[in-house]
Enzyme design. Structure first.
Site, PDB file in Angstrom:
ATOM      1  N   HIS A 127      45.758  21.776  37.167  1.00  0.00           N
ATOM      2  CA  HIS A 127      47.108  22.004  36.663  1.00  0.00           C
ATOM      3  C   HIS A 127      47.731  23.121  37.493  1.00  0.00           C
ATOM      4  CE1 HIS A 127      44.492  24.671  34.289  1.00  0.00           C
ATOM      5  NE2 HIS A 127      45.543  25.461  34.136  1.00  0.00           N
ATOM      6  N   HIS A 129      49.116  26.083  36.766  1.00  0.00           N
ATOM      7  CA  HIS A 129      49.173  27.486  36.339  1.00  0.00           C
ATOM      8  C   HIS A 129      48.637  28.375  37.461  1.00  0.00           C
ATOM      9  CE1 HIS A 129      48.947  26.286  31.798  1.00  0.00           C
ATOM     10  NE2 HIS A 129      50.128  26.041  32.335  1.00  0.00           N
ATOM     11  N   ASP A 144      46.539  30.772  37.593  1.00  0.00           N
ATOM     12  CA  ASP A 144      45.107  31.061  37.630  1.00  0.00           C
ATOM     13  C   ASP A 144      44.311  29.911  38.247  1.00  0.00           C
ATOM     14  OD1 ASP A 144      45.796  29.632  35.277  1.00  0.00           O
ATOM     15  OD2 ASP A 144      43.937  30.239  34.292  1.00  0.00           O
ATOM     16  N   HIS A 145      44.967  28.789  38.533  1.00  0.00           N
ATOM     17  CA  HIS A 145      44.314  27.649  39.188  1.00  0.00           C
ATOM     18  C   HIS A 145      44.933  27.317  40.541  1.00  0.00           C
ATOM     19  CE1 HIS A 145      41.719  26.255  35.800  1.00  0.00           C
ATOM     20  NE2 HIS A 145      42.518  27.096  35.179  1.00  0.00           N
TER      21      HIS A 145
END
Length: 107
Positions: free
Chosen positions: A65, A67, A69-70
């Site tokens: 996804h 976001h 943090d990814h």
């Protein structure tokens, strides 16, 4: 064909200290001559180098996804590949709806 998994990060978005420090999500999978990345959280391009891999070796990037943090190190990876002496033949990027627009904006 053998598979080799290297954890680049398994933490969360918040920074830790000392032994508590863990990068956000990121995994490298060596599959034959391919190097696959699963997510690319902040700091994981550096972790890739620390694990003995070069960004130019990455053949595929799978993002679960969009976001930060990814995907936080996606700009760092694209920047490195743009100016690398040994440019990869191609980098395939796989992911959810909205990823194509994000990659296009970063490029």
């Amino acid at each position: 064909m053998g598979l080799e998994l290297t954890v680049l990060g398994s933490g969360n978005y918040a920074p830790g200290r000392g032994k508590q420090a863990r990068n956000p999500s990121g995994y490298a999978v060596r599959a034959g001559s391919s190097l696959l990345l699963l997510d690319l959280g902040f700091g994981n391009v550096r972790q890739l180098a620390r694990a003995g891999f070069r960004p130019e070796q990455v053949t595929d990037l799978f993002l679960t996804h969009v976001h930060p943090d990814h995907t936080g190190d996606l700009p760092a990876l694209l920047f490195h590949l743009r100016y690398a002496k040994d440019k990869p033949e191609r980098l395939r990027v796989w992911g959810p709806t909205g990823l194509k627009a994000l990659v296009s904006a970063l490029c």
